[in-house]
Design an enzyme around this catalytic site. Structure first.
Site: not given
Ligand code: 2AM
Ligand code: CA
Ligand code: CA
Ligand code: CA
Length: 278
Positions: A105, A102-103, A100, A73, A228
């Site tokens: 964050t 950190i999923d 990913d 990512e 994701d």
């Molecule tokens: P992340 O923490 O790796 O960014 C939350 O509903 C999910 O959406 C998480 O898996 C998160 O992953 C992801 N996510 C967060 N921000 C995003 C963004 N701007 N666009 C797409 N996915 C996002």
């Molecule tokens: Ca993610």
């Molecule tokens: Ca992430």
């Molecule tokens: Ca992210």
């Protein structure tokens, strides 16, 4: 049998090692982030810990498999267009790692204990290994294509609920204020009275892992990315679950609008989501 999973292919052993190392390191950094960076909005965060975790994983993988392709990512420009382009360009590689670091964050930054490291290996566009590690619960979810899904030696199986009425669903709101948020609020309003309840805990990958473990009945979300979903898609399918796009077409790496269930409620959930967006 977990030892056969670890031993049969070094791919899986490396994926497990990466997820465990990265997850343990990320956990030591919990509570240390004061200034998250904003990617495209105040809701879209990235930290030095996301980047550090990805670096660690990338380095370990390239040591073992220097010829494999890597898609993480934090190596991709923010936004749906760049993400779609990145997976389209990478998916035909013979071996592609999809990571990913950190999923969840936002949860990590706030100290809400629901985030994970997600690592998948695809062979010519098909996911063959999926590993998701939650360093807080210390649960490591592992699947190999055709060999089942496991958490610490225990075989995973999806839940038995047969109707939406009996279902505990999960969803999420990507931090993207464009079409995905209004669309999903519409789906929530439509589905909430039809199901037992809905959770939105902030990590798509971890929702898929819990769905594979039979702790959720279904999951949907709009506008997600390959990192994701890739690992969780295999873990879920190897646990007997079903994952498609919102139209009901089989999961592939390009899917952004995802519907995942224990299988029994899949058609019913697809139908209600379709209605909610009309
Ligand atoms: P992340 O923490 O790796 O960014 C939350 O509903 C999910 O959406 C998480 O898996 C998160 O992953 C992801 N996510 C967060 N921000 C995003 C963004 N701007 N666009 C797409 N996915 C996002
Ligand atoms: Ca993610
Ligand atoms: Ca992430
Ligand atoms: Ca992210």
């Amino acid at each position: 049998n977990p030892s056969s999973i670890v031993g049969s292919k070094s791919f899986t052993a490396v994926a497990i090692n990466c997820a465990a190392k990265a997850g343990e390191w990320v956990k030591t950094k919990l509570g240390t982030v004061e200034q998250p960076h904003l990617k495209v909005s105040v809701a879209d965060l990235v930290t030095e810990i996301d980047r550090g975790s990805e670096r660690l994983i990338r380095k370990l993988i390239s040591t073992h498999f220097p010829n494999h392709a890597f898609l993480g990512e934090e190596g991709v420009e923010p936004g749906a267009a760049a993400s779609s382009q990145a997976i389209a360009a990478a998916k035909d590689a013979e071996y592609l790692w999809i990571v990913d670091p950190i999923d969840g964050t936002t949860n990590f930054v706030h100290g809400f204990p629901f985030f994970c490291v997600s690592i998948a290996l695809a062979h010519k566009g098909e996911v063959i290994v999926g590993v998701i590690y939650d360093p807080i619960s210390d649960e490591l979810f592992v699947a190999e294509k055709g060999k089942g899904a496991y958490v610490h030696g225990k075989r995973l199986a999806v839940s038995k609920e047969q109707t939406l009425e009996q279902s505990l669903l999960a969803s999420g709101f990507p931090a993207d204020p464009s079409y995905a948020l209004p669309l999903n609020l519409q789906s929530m309003v439509h589905l909430a009275p039809k199901v037992r309840n809905i959770r939105a805990a902030g990590s798509a990958a971890l929702h898929l892992a819990h769905l594979a473990a039979g702790r959720l009945t279904g999951f949907w979300e709009y506008n997600l990315n390959s990192w994701d979903l890739a690992a969780g898609s295999l873990i879920l399918q190897e646990a007997g679950g079903t994952i498609t796009d919102i139209e009901g077409s089989p999961y592939q790496l390009e899917v952004r609008n995802v519907v995942a269930t224990n299988g029994h409620i899949h058609q019913e959930l697809l139908q209600e989501l379709r209605k909610s967006n009309q």
